[in-house]
Design a protein around this motif. Structure first.
Motif, PDB file in Angstrom:
ATOM      1  N   UNK A 342       3.196   7.674  -5.478  1.00 50.88           N
ATOM      2  CA  UNK A 342       2.251   6.707  -5.030  1.00 50.88           C
ATOM      3  C   UNK A 342       0.641   6.940  -5.786  1.00 50.88           C
ATOM      4  N   UNK A 343       0.382   8.245  -6.195  1.00 49.52           N
ATOM      5  CA  UNK A 343      -0.883   8.739  -6.772  1.00 49.52           C
ATOM      6  C   UNK A 343      -0.577   8.084  -8.118  1.00 49.52           C
ATOM      7  N   UNK A 370      -4.282   4.054  -1.042  1.00 50.26           N
ATOM      8  CA  UNK A 370      -4.011   4.212   0.624  1.00 50.26           C
ATOM      9  C   UNK A 370      -2.831   4.485   0.924  1.00 50.26           C
ATOM     10  N   UNK A 371      -1.674   4.541   0.041  1.00 50.99           N
ATOM     11  CA  UNK A 371      -0.572   4.896   0.303  1.00 50.99           C
ATOM     12  C   UNK A 371      -0.167   6.399   0.112  1.00 50.99           C
ATOM     13  N   UNK A 372      -1.175   6.995  -0.599  1.00 49.90           N
ATOM     14  CA  UNK A 372      -0.990   8.329  -0.817  1.00 49.90           C
ATOM     15  C   UNK A 372      -1.596   9.030   0.586  1.00 49.90           C
ATOM     16  N   UNK A 373      -2.098   8.424   1.499  1.00 44.89           N
ATOM     17  CA  UNK A 373      -2.433   8.826   2.776  1.00 44.89           C
ATOM     18  C   UNK A 373      -1.556   8.875   3.886  1.00 44.89           C
ATOM     19  N   UNK A 374      -0.245   8.277   3.363  1.00 40.68           N
ATOM     20  CA  UNK A 374       0.800   8.260   4.553  1.00 40.68           C
ATOM     21  C   UNK A 374       1.489   9.391   4.175  1.00 40.68           C
ATOM     22  N   UNK A 375       1.670  10.032   3.189  1.00 36.78           N
ATOM     23  CA  UNK A 375       2.688  11.221   2.685  1.00 36.78           C
ATOM     24  C   UNK A 375       2.133  12.605   2.687  1.00 36.78           C
ATOM     25  N   UNK A 376       2.676  13.227   2.075  1.00 28.49           N
ATOM     26  CA  UNK A 376       1.980  14.739   2.015  1.00 28.49           C
ATOM     27  C   UNK A 376       0.665  14.870   1.951  1.00 28.49           C
ATOM     28  N   UNK A 377      -0.089  15.708   2.627  1.00 32.25           N
ATOM     29  CA  UNK A 377      -1.263  16.113   2.583  1.00 32.25           C
ATOM     30  C   UNK A 377      -1.821  16.426   1.254  1.00 32.25           C
ATOM     31  N   UNK A 413     -10.293  -1.675  -0.271  1.00 32.79           N
ATOM     32  CA  UNK A 413      -8.930  -1.871  -0.145  1.00 32.79           C
ATOM     33  C   UNK A 413      -8.277  -0.660   0.457  1.00 32.79           C
ATOM     34  N   UNK A 414      -8.879   0.430  -0.194  1.00 27.16           N
ATOM     35  CA  UNK A 414      -8.137   1.662   0.463  1.00 27.16           C
ATOM     36  C   UNK A 414      -8.377   2.069   1.986  1.00 27.16           C
ATOM     37  N   UNK A 415      -9.726   1.886   2.282  1.00 26.38           N
ATOM     38  CA  UNK A 415     -10.016   2.204   3.418  1.00 26.38           C
ATOM     39  C   UNK A 415      -9.393   1.411   4.658  1.00 26.38           C
ATOM     40  N   UNK A 416      -9.430  -0.016   4.307  1.00 32.26           N
ATOM     41  CA  UNK A 416      -8.506  -0.897   5.367  1.00 32.26           C
ATOM     42  C   UNK A 416      -7.095  -0.679   5.395  1.00 32.26           C
ATOM     43  N   UNK A 417      -6.491  -0.246   4.429  1.00 28.37           N
ATOM     44  CA  UNK A 417      -4.966  -0.183   4.438  1.00 28.37           C
ATOM     45  C   UNK A 417      -4.732   1.333   4.881  1.00 28.37           C
ATOM     46  N   UNK A 418      -5.685   2.458   4.713  1.00 31.04           N
ATOM     47  CA  UNK A 418      -5.433   3.411   5.220  1.00 31.04           C
ATOM     48  C   UNK A 418      -5.876   3.748   6.825  1.00 31.04           C
ATOM     49  N   UNK A 419      -6.462   2.821   7.313  1.00 29.04           N
ATOM     50  CA  UNK A 419      -7.507   2.731   8.428  1.00 29.04           C
ATOM     51  C   UNK A 419      -6.142   3.083   9.682  1.00 29.04           C
ATOM     52  N   UNK A 420      -4.974   2.715   9.781  1.00 25.57           N
ATOM     53  CA  UNK A 420      -4.088   2.983  10.771  1.00 25.57           C
ATOM     54  C   UNK A 420      -3.639   4.587  10.836  1.00 25.57           C
ATOM     55  N   UNK A 421      -3.854   5.105   9.586  1.00 21.41           N
ATOM     56  CA  UNK A 421      -3.397   6.704   9.550  1.00 21.41           C
ATOM     57  C   UNK A 421      -4.497   7.431  10.510  1.00 21.41           C
TER      58      UNK A 421
END
Length: 728
Positions: A342-343, A370-377, A413-421
């Motif tokens: 994803x990165x 934003x997808x990178x915030x859902x996987x490994x830290x 875009x990133x902040x909106x889609x990473x907000x649920x995390x």
């Protein structure tokens, strides 16, 4: 265009001077002397460059330049030779013995290469297309963005429960995933100024080659996926999370899988589909990683094509498809490869956005970021700061500044889609960096260093080793043996081209290609923030950058060395390196890694392979009893994932007696797993059970001997007769 008289230059010079003074203070005396001498020589050279030179000296300098121009080919060959010598000095078999010599040879080779590039009048930077005015947004685009934000708000409430809405407390993960996909498409389309993505790739020879390389990557990652490593490599958590999806119909998709993992349920959710496809085995557990790893190949191609050209892109794609560490982690059911993929996709789209300045590229880059915030830290903490640093460096040094409005669009875009995390973490009162809080360096670490003395030296050694993992330090940690082997991340055949590629990228420091240097440097520096910092799993996020540097080294070094058939030479060289990588991985690394892992990590011999064989061959509802010289508890938690209808218990062979056998239920099917040559235990079992012929393993479990499985089915009448004979 950037004004060359910008006031930022004095500031940069001041920061550089302060940094040099700091290094003079903290470096050991032996190194600080060389740094001081280098500063004196550099300052003198700068002064000579600025003042009016005497005619004789000016003519001498001009003559030297003419001489260098006539000997560009010799300088190029000298640079390659020095890089090969540096590679030999940095070989892992030498350990740290010749690291200093290798570093000196590396610097000399880099200087020779930069001189050759300078005298050859080669282009020092990729020209950026002038900034384009972003397209105007219409009401339709605002509607799309608003709809996407509504989907995000639903996800925030479903996973965080901030408002306590009962109707959203138990939502299927399938619905949550559909909401996230819808939010991504709507927000990217709305902010990107298009109702649908506009991306076309006509079928050309290089497109066909890319398809072949991607298919090759998929084939290499799926080949005997469940049979080449018949043991779990820190994958137990993922197996249990998959079972949770099957038992809990309302798993929160953006909730951390554990208090230690830190990543969301998104990757295990993808694994569930492959488990349904391939079954509850290692193939199903690892297939998601294999597919995601293969899809990283076109991401590297796209990024290299944006930063360099088609030839570099094809070389990078082929080399990543066969890169041994990437093959290894793509064949394990771990989330690291998803973070890297994803990165890389995010950086590829952002690179194109910085060059072409199209709204859709900025928005797509933000979505992938934003997808990178859902996987490994590691991916979460690396890629977002890396993009910001990349953009800031471009704003200061590039010939045309990257778009500030585009950056804001990407961040939105990133902040909106990473907000649920992050809202879910806050709702659960969990730290935003869960994994870093567990494995990161704490303040008492430096207190311990001070207690034992030489803290600065220890910090510098850690720093150097974090860069040497690419060419010198193997993955030899006895607890976290994810890759193993006796080589560094790069094979020695690739190291010279990697070193050359670093300086070719350095030559383009005023272009977007500088991201490769930032990427590699940030990964090594970031890993210094964790205690165990040379584990290869922590460097998975940088594997694409390594292959991009190797590809740049091949692409731009070969034309400097030869004048004819350059394309054939580059293609043949890349093909030979790719074949060598794949041959090394499957022919040498995997067999050696199996022996290495079993010797260093597994302490119960063939217990795990025996458990796999039992799950593959036993009939339903069998109770498995491991009777081994020592109690084997490790890996037994894997059985519920493999076969839910089986049960298992373990015991030491010394505790087996007739009293224990009498406690076992009579009307039940059993399977006993014994260590080889345990004739006493076998004789005891034969007096109490009807045992079928022994089952031996078909797989090589060196350095151990395979355990033996004996089925003991319930036989009406006969089993009662044997049990009656055991009565005291």
């Amino acid at each position: 265009m950037i004004d060359t008289r910008t006031p930022l230059r004095p500031l940069a010079f001041g920061l550089l001077a302060a940094g040099c003074l700091f290094m003079l203070v903290v470096l050991p005396h032996s190194l600080s002397r060389w740094l001081f001498a280098g500063l004196i020589v550099g300052g003198g050279a700068l002064a000579l460059h600025r003042i009016a030179l005497p005619d004789r000296l000016r003519k001498s300098v001009y003559g030297l330049r003419l001489w260098l121009e006539r000997h560009t080919l010799a300088l190029s060959w000298m640079a390659c030779g020095l890089m090969v010598a540096s590679t030999f000095a940095l070989r892992p078999v030498h350990g740290s013995t010749y690291v200093s010599a290798g570093a000196v040879l590396l610097l000399l080779g880099g200087v020779a290469l930069l001189l050759a590039l300078t005298t050859a009048h080669r282009t020092a930077a990729v020209e950026i297309i002038p900034a384009l005015s972003p397209a105007r947004l219409h009401g339709f685009h605002g509607l799309l963005t608003g709809s996407g934000m509504l989907c995000v708000l639903l996800l925030v409430e479903i996973n965080g429960g901030l408002l306590g809405i009962d109707g959203l407390a138990s939502v299927s993960p399938h619905v949550q995933f559909a909401l996230w996909v819808a939010a991504s498409v709507l927000i990217v389309s709305g902010l990107g100024g298009a109702a649908f993505p506009v991306f076309s790739m006509p079928m050309r020879p290089h497109t066909l080659a890319l398809a072949c390389f991607t298919l090759l990557a998929f084939t290499l990652r799926m080949w005997q996926l469940g049979g080449t490593m018949r043991f779990e490599v820190d994958e137990m958590l993922f197996a249990h999370t998959i079972l949770r999806f099957q038992s809990d119909p309302a798993v929160r998709l953006f909730e951390p899988v554990s208090v230690l993992g830190g990543f969301t349920h998104l990757f295990p959710y993808a694994q569930t589909y492959f488990v349904h496809l391939f079954g509850h085995n290692f193939t199903g557990l690892r297939a998601a990683s294999a597919v995601i790893g293969a899809l990283t190949v076109p991401a590297v191609y796209l990024m290299a094509r944006n930063l360099f050209d088609v030839k570099t892109a094809l070389i990078a794609a082929l080399l990543l498809a066969t890169f041994p560490p990437h093959l290894q982690f793509s064949r394990l059911g771990l989330t690291e490869v998803a973070a890297a993929a994803s990165g890389t996709w995010a950086l590829a789209f952002i690179a194109r956005a910085m060059i072409k300045n199209q709204r859709l590229d900025w928005a797509a880059g933000g979505m992938l970021l934003a997808l990178t915030h859902s996987f490994h830290e590691g991916g979460r903490l690396l890629f977002t700061p890396l993009v910001l640093l990349w953009w800031a460096g471009g704003a200061l040094t590039w010939r045309a500044r990257p778009s500030g409005r585009g950056l804001l669009m990407m961040l939105a875009t990133m902040l909106l889609l990473a907000a649920p995390v992050y809202t879910t973490l806050l709702a659960l009162n969990m730290p935003l960096t869960v994994r870093m809080n567990v494995s990161g360096i704490r303040s008492d670490y430096y207190d311990i260093l001070n207690r034992y003395g030489a803290p600065v030296k220890a910090v510098l050694e850690r720093l150097v080793r974090s860069f040497l993992v690419y060419v010198n330090v193997p993955d030899l940690h006895h607890v976290y043996l994810y890759y193993g082997g006796r080589t560094a991340l790069l094979l020695e055949s690739l190291t010279p081209f990697f070193l050359l590629g670093l300086f070719h990228v350095l030559w383009r420091w005023r272009s977007p290609a500088v991201i490769l240097l930032l990427w590699i440097t940030a990964t090594s520096l970031g890993n210094n923030l964790v205690v165990i910092h040379t584990v290869f799993a922590r460097y998975t996020v940088v594997y694409p950058a390594l292959m991009l540097c190797v590809a740049a080294g091949i692409r731009y070094s070969v034309p400097m060395l030869v004048r004819r058939r350059m394309g054939w030479i580059m293609g043949t060289l890349a093909l030979l390196l790719a074949v060598g990588q794949a041959g090394y991985y499957f022919g040498w690394h995997l067999p050696g890694y199996n022996v290495q892992y079993r010797s260093q990590v597994m302490h119960c011999g063939d217990a795990q392979d025996a458990l796999l064989r039992a799950a593959e061959t036993l009939p339903p509802a069998v109770h498995i009893v491991f009777i081994t010289p020592q109690v084997c508890q490790e890996f037994m938690e894997l059985l519920p994932f493999l076969r839910a209808d089986l049960s298992v218990e373990t015991m030491a062979s010394a505790t087996l007696d007739e009293a224990y056998i009498r406690t076992l239920a009579l009307k039940r099917n059993y399977a006993f797993v014994l260590a080889p040559h345990d004739s006493a235990t076998l004789e005891t079992l034969r007096r109490a059970f009807y045992l079928k012929d022994p089952q031996y393993g078909d797989y090589d479990v060196a350095p151990f001997e395979p355990f033996v499985i004996y089925e003991a089915p319930y036989m009406t009448g006969y089993s009662e007769h044997l049990r009656e004979a055991l009565r005291p």
